[in-house]
Motif scaffolding. Sequence first.
Motif, short mmCIF file in Angstrom:
data_model
loop_
_atom_site.label_atom_id
_atom_site.label_comp_id
_atom_site.label_asym_id
_atom_site.label_seq_id
_atom_site.Cartn_x
_atom_site.Cartn_y
_atom_site.Cartn_z
N GLU A 159 -7.98 5.00 6.18
CA GLU A 159 -7.99 4.72 4.74
C GLU A 159 -8.41 5.99 4.01
O GLU A 159 -9.21 6.79 4.53
N ILE A 160 -7.90 6.18 2.78
CA ILE A 160 -8.29 7.36 2.01
C ILE A 160 -9.80 7.42 1.84
O ILE A 160 -10.41 8.49 1.95
N ALA A 191 -2.65 7.60 -2.98
CA ALA A 191 -2.49 6.85 -1.74
C ALA A 191 -3.67 5.94 -1.42
O ALA A 191 -4.81 6.18 -1.85
N ASP A 192 -3.39 4.91 -0.65
CA ASP A 192 -4.42 4.02 -0.10
C ASP A 192 -4.83 4.46 1.30
O ASP A 192 -5.97 4.30 1.70
N ARG A 193 -3.85 5.02 2.04
CA ARG A 193 -4.07 5.39 3.42
C ARG A 193 -3.47 6.77 3.65
O ARG A 193 -2.60 7.21 2.91
N ALA A 211 3.79 -0.62 -5.25
CA ALA A 211 2.90 -1.07 -4.18
C ALA A 211 2.25 -2.40 -4.55
O ALA A 211 2.14 -3.30 -3.70
N ARG A 234 2.31 3.08 -7.92
CA ARG A 234 1.24 2.09 -7.83
C ARG A 234 1.75 0.71 -8.21
O ARG A 234 1.39 -0.31 -7.61
N THR A 294 1.07 4.88 1.69
CA THR A 294 0.60 5.65 2.83
C THR A 294 1.05 7.09 2.69
O THR A 294 2.24 7.35 2.48
N GLN A 353 0.83 -1.20 0.00
CA GLN A 353 0.00 0.00 0.00
C GLN A 353 0.87 1.25 0.00
O GLN A 353 2.03 1.23 0.41
#
Length: 321
Positions: free
Chosen positions: A234-235, A218-220, A198, A195, A49, A47
């Motif tokens: 989380e986003i 981002a994911d988080r 990740a 991406r 962050t 992920q």
Amino acid sequence: MSEEAGNDVVVDPVAGDAAGIVVRGVTRRFGSAEALRGIDLSAPYGQITALVGPNGAGKTTLLLILATLLTPTSGEVRVAGLDPATDPDGVRARMGWMPDALGVYEQLTPREYLTFFAEAYRIDPAAVAGRVTGLLARVHLAEHADQPVHVLSRGQKQRLGLARAMVHEPRVLLLDEPAAGLDPRSRAELRDLLRELAASGVAVLVSSHILSELEELADRVVFVAEGRTVEEDEIAGVARFVVSGWRVRALDDAALTAALTARGVAPLATSAAGSDLPPMSETDAAALLAALVGDDVPVVAFGPIGGQLEAAYLALNKERR
């Protein structure tokens, strides 16, 4: 990569840790000044962050600790399962670091520059040439591979710095303002590359002031302020902080104005970009959009002004004043 039975925790097969980065209760003093006052953060493998906060929030200090360049005054830090304070060499072997201001050897070529760092990481000599060529292609510097670094633009040097951080195929990647100096196309290419990294299982921690970029990337997100963690989420979950303004644009301005007026919604401003509406929650915005469509208003754009991550950041900072 593997998963522990009965949960979704991703475990690194080499280090055996459940997250690329774990920070718990970290403080850092410089004399009487407290730069960090109890930071908590995690950055899982696989992920991206985002680390978000105002100037002076402690972001760079935290990154320097993670990069083994500072030691915390107190607290727990793990990078790829290792403690940067007690095993800096082990962390550096598993971590890639791209600081905001990256010095480069101006008289070398990009190929020579990356070859130097590959050899410094003791990569198998038989693999160095191929790895360097591949990295130059991934950061779109192949055509400049044998030109002196000093002829590169700032954005190209940024991409070279990213390639340097990736030269030893790290499990954890720390990036401080990686999009600085990049043009829109290069920023899009950077998003795609991160991406991809990740997706391959790398834990990526990115600090940036370009919140619109982070929201797409981002994911988080971890919000920090005054040396402390304000929120970690989380986003997709940041919308719960947001009561933002919205912008709507339609093919028929008169029909849009009539429909808004009928519902007691007065635009705050109108421009070629659309009509700016007062702050409202996602639930209220969704209901308004459904009503406009139900009134046959030809809506072509409807969304928060400035993005949800920016709105959440501003809301959290407003609460702390």
